[in-house]
Design a protein around this motif. Structure first.
Motif, mmCIF file in Angstrom:
data_model
loop_
_atom_site.group_PDB
_atom_site.id
_atom_site.type_symbol
_atom_site.label_atom_id
_atom_site.label_comp_id
_atom_site.label_asym_id
_atom_site.label_seq_id
_atom_site.Cartn_x
_atom_site.Cartn_y
_atom_site.Cartn_z
ATOM 1 N N HIS A 61 39.735 35.555 28.466
ATOM 2 C CA HIS A 61 39.809 35.947 29.874
ATOM 3 C C HIS A 61 38.418 36.087 30.492
ATOM 4 O O HIS A 61 38.204 35.710 31.645
ATOM 5 C CB HIS A 61 40.584 37.259 30.017
ATOM 6 C CG HIS A 61 39.828 38.459 29.544
ATOM 7 N ND1 HIS A 61 39.820 38.882 28.233
ATOM 8 C CD2 HIS A 61 39.033 39.346 30.213
ATOM 9 C CE1 HIS A 61 39.067 39.953 28.120
ATOM 10 N NE2 HIS A 61 38.574 40.268 29.298
ATOM 11 N N GLY A 77 37.478 33.581 33.215
ATOM 12 C CA GLY A 77 37.643 34.289 34.476
ATOM 13 C C GLY A 77 36.365 34.778 35.107
ATOM 14 O O GLY A 77 36.329 35.010 36.321
ATOM 15 N N TRP A 112 43.327 42.435 36.502
ATOM 16 C CA TRP A 112 43.121 42.043 35.106
ATOM 17 C C TRP A 112 43.542 43.153 34.145
ATOM 18 O O TRP A 112 43.834 42.903 32.992
ATOM 19 C CB TRP A 112 41.645 41.728 34.875
ATOM 20 C CG TRP A 112 41.251 40.333 35.202
ATOM 21 C CD1 TRP A 112 41.945 39.418 35.940
ATOM 22 C CD2 TRP A 112 40.054 39.681 34.778
ATOM 23 N NE1 TRP A 112 41.247 38.241 36.009
ATOM 24 C CE2 TRP A 112 40.078 38.378 35.308
ATOM 25 C CE3 TRP A 112 38.953 40.078 34.014
ATOM 26 C CZ2 TRP A 112 39.056 37.458 35.074
ATOM 27 C CZ3 TRP A 112 37.935 39.165 33.790
ATOM 28 C CH2 TRP A 112 37.976 37.873 34.314
ATOM 29 N N HIS A 141 47.781 37.174 29.943
ATOM 30 C CA HIS A 141 47.875 38.164 31.013
ATOM 31 C C HIS A 141 49.342 38.311 31.375
ATOM 32 O O HIS A 141 50.000 37.345 31.786
ATOM 33 C CB HIS A 141 47.072 37.723 32.237
ATOM 34 C CG HIS A 141 47.033 38.756 33.316
ATOM 35 N ND1 HIS A 141 48.037 38.884 34.245
ATOM 36 C CD2 HIS A 141 46.125 39.728 33.605
ATOM 37 C CE1 HIS A 141 47.755 39.880 35.076
ATOM 38 N NE2 HIS A 141 46.596 40.412 34.709
ATOM 39 N N PHE A 173 39.199 35.870 38.737
ATOM 40 C CA PHE A 173 39.186 37.327 38.775
ATOM 41 C C PHE A 173 40.015 37.781 39.973
ATOM 42 O O PHE A 173 39.756 37.381 41.101
ATOM 43 C CB PHE A 173 37.754 37.844 38.900
ATOM 44 C CG PHE A 173 37.678 39.338 38.987
ATOM 45 C CD1 PHE A 173 38.035 40.128 37.904
ATOM 46 C CD2 PHE A 173 37.266 39.960 40.149
ATOM 47 C CE1 PHE A 173 37.976 41.516 37.982
ATOM 48 C CE2 PHE A 173 37.197 41.343 40.238
ATOM 49 C CZ PHE A 173 37.564 42.121 39.148
ATOM 50 N N MET A 208 46.470 41.496 27.616
ATOM 51 C CA MET A 208 45.406 42.134 28.368
ATOM 52 C C MET A 208 45.867 43.520 28.816
ATOM 53 O O MET A 208 47.062 43.802 28.807
ATOM 54 C CB MET A 208 44.986 41.242 29.544
ATOM 55 C CG MET A 208 44.240 39.980 29.094
ATOM 56 S SD MET A 208 43.874 38.819 30.458
ATOM 57 C CE MET A 208 42.728 39.785 31.457
#
Length: 589
Positions: free
Chosen positions: A381, A385, A159, A120, A432, A148
């Motif tokens: 992720h 997440g 995100w 990320h 998240f 991402m």
């Protein structure tokens, strides 16, 4: 090449020379459209066929502008190449050739050499922050980073799957030139760069398309995010295909990962996108297309279409065996988990037309595909997440079992994917996070907590209140990996394991992957499987994995076999201890 009319009226600004730009907008539901130059004049845009508006204006790179719809609504360009702030702010004209590439001869790397590292960008400090980690990732044995989504999203923390301006790299991470510099630097280190793109929906804040181009969406089909995008329309297809080509040609990304294509009902769009990418990128470049597809549509893979698909089946069954978790979609893998793992290692997908827990048929046969058509992972992720508290596997699984599964991940012929921090056993959660405000922030927070209501551990409201608020800045701060901990005791050992396994992969497995195929797998016991693959040079790779709690009988290896790696010491050649993986290469005679 596209015809002249299609070229002129594609989405977004088209710089003609340093001081002139052709602005255009598809707005079939607008009665009038004006180009509003920030700090300057407002120009009427001429109506053309099929709902297009355009005007050539004496403004070049760096110009800030908006479109004024029907004299009352000022909107950013939906194909904005950059934003002066956030999604509601003015767009910026960006010249495609405004960056001087240092590694113009870079052609990428063949797909079979890929070792993916998903990250990320915001959590690593923006484009410049990611760049600081590239040399160490290359030294570790990673050959590709996967970013991402970068499409401009509301706020500074997200995100990326709430993006609403797909052509504009997120401004809070840096400028378009900063992103190009990151990619250029990666290429200089031998690293490919992939981008996760979202073509199945727009985020809930900052998407104005429904006001002036309502037929961008089809109201007779719904997705988890609302009305489906109408890929039957030429203008809509071009919007997304041109976006893919922009990332690949202007930014020189080496590949794209297409998010949740099971939410795209038009198969023809996906095939056209792949065909145009193959046709409209420079000859000789290695350009890769990867899918996320819950439907396990093997027919989209191979034959110069899509290179691979994220193998959620592989993750899910390994997660069940590592953690004993059985709720939610893990219930589809908890029954006969060992047999499901054998099917995954021996044929690719677990679900190839079998019914899931809801009685729905899922998937297509996959054993004919090359093993490299599957991206295998233990964490990503989503799988970290989307947990309530973002725990990583190092906090959920026994160390020996995780070591054994990591050996499978990095030495199987499938393409391995790591998630940032995994390689040194990071214990920081990945949660998240968003930066919405007002009613939307409340809805996201309550929706997030409501997702876990069916889980026994979150049955009462008081427990769900403990789930971190996605909009709290601390949620984002807690999700940033502490790379300074890599050299601490307990983390060095994980780094050493990943480095050694990737060394073996590149030396002994990668050169043999072209032409490889599945050669079957069998269950040895509870949580234990023996899998084989026929490699391209005629040798065979054999992996015996025991994630169970008891030893299992193991047939002897061939006399020509060479032990590549053992995650633990086997006391006898015919017994596989619990929490152990043995990897042998059986050379062709």
């Amino acid at each position: 090449m596209p015809n002249q009319r299609a070229h002129i009226w594609r989405h977004g600004p088209h710089p003609i020379d340093p001081n002139r730009t052709l602005f255009r907008l598809w707005a079939p539901d607008a009665k009038s459209v004006q180009l509003d130059i920030v700090g300057g004049e407002t120009l009427a845009m001429q109506a053309a066929q099929d709902g297009w508006y355009g005007v050539e204006a004496p403004y070049g790179s760096g110009t800030l502008y908006r479109f004024l719809i029907d004299g009352e609504l000022a909107v950013p360009d939906p194909a904005s190449r950059a934003q002066a702030g956030d999604v509601h702010d003015p767009s910026i004209v960006v010249a495609p050739g405004d960056y001087l590439w240092q590694h113009r001869d870079w052609q990428g790397r063949p797909w079979h050499e890929t070792v993916l590292y998903e990250l990320h960008v915001g959590a690593l400090g923006g484009y410049a922050g990611v760049e600081r980690h590239l040399a160490e990732l290359a030294e570790l044995g990673v050959t590709a980073i996967e970013l991402m989504p970068l499409a401009e999203f509301p706020g500074e923390r997200n995100w990326g799957y709430d993006g609403v301006l797909p052509y504009a790299p997120e401004a809070s991470y840096g400028t378009p030139q900063d992103l190009k510099h990151l990619i250029d630097t990666a290429h200089g280190l031998g690293l490919m760069v992939f981008l996760d793109v979202v073509y199945n929906h727009f985020g809930p804040d900052g998407n104005y398309l429904g006001r002036y181009a309502r037929h961008f969406f089809r109201h007779d089909q719904q997705t988890p995010w609302g009305d489906a995008i109408d890929f039957r329309r030429r203008e809509v297809r071009d919007f997304f295909i041109d976006n893919a080509l922009m990332w690949l040609n202007e930014y020189r990304f080496d590949g794209l990962r297409l998010d949740a294509v099971h939410a795209i009902p038009e198969r023809g769009f996906l095939l056209e996108l792949a065909e145009r990418v193959r046709r409209e990128t420079a000859p000789g470049r290695h350009v890769h297309l990867v899918l996320e597809n819950e439907d396990n549509r093997a027919s989209l893979l191979g034959e110069a279409r899509f290179d691979a698909q994220w193998n959620d089946d592989g993750h899910n069954v390994l997660h069940v065996l590592l953690t004993d978790e059985q709720q939610g979609y893990y219930a589809d893998y908890s029954q006969e988990a060992s047999a499901k793992l054998a099917r995954c290692l021996g044929e690719g997908f677990v679900y190839q037309g079998q019914n899931n827990r809801r009685g729905e048929s899922r998937g297509e046969p996959s054993s004919h595909l090359c093993p490299t058509a599957f991206v295998l992972f233990l964490q990503n992720h989503d799988q970290v997440g989307n947990r309530a508290f973002g725990e990583r596997l190092v906090s959920l699984a026994e160390p020996e079992a995780l070591r054994a599964a990591t050996t499978l991940l990095l030495l199987s012929p499938m393409i391995p994917l790591l998630f940032m921090g995994e390689e040194w056993g990071a214990r920081q959660p990945f949660l998240f996070f968003t930066s919405h405000h007002g009613e939307l922030a409340d809805a996201v927070r309550e929706g997030r907590r409501g997702e876990f209501a069916e889980f026994a551990a979150f049955a009462d409201a008081a427990t769900r209140e403990r789930i971190p608020d996605p909009n709290d800045e601390a949620t984002f701060a807690d999700s940033r990996p502490d790379f300074g901990a890599r050299r601490e005791p307990g983390h060095r050992e994980w780094m050493a394991l990943y480095r050694e396994l990737l060394r073996i992969r590149h030396a002994d497995i990668v050169p043999r992957l072209p032409g490889s195929r599945f050669a079957g797998a069998q269950v040895l016991g509870e949580g234990a499987v023996l899998a084989r693959w026929q490699l391209g040079d005629g040798s065979r790779l054999r992996i015996a994995l025991n994630l169970g709690r008891t030893p299992v009988a193991l047939e002897p290896v061939a006399e020509s076999a060479r032990l590549l790696f053992a995650s633990a010491t086997a006391e006898a050649p015919d017994r596989l201890p619990p929490r152990t993986t043995l990897v042998h290469l059986e050379h062709a005679l």
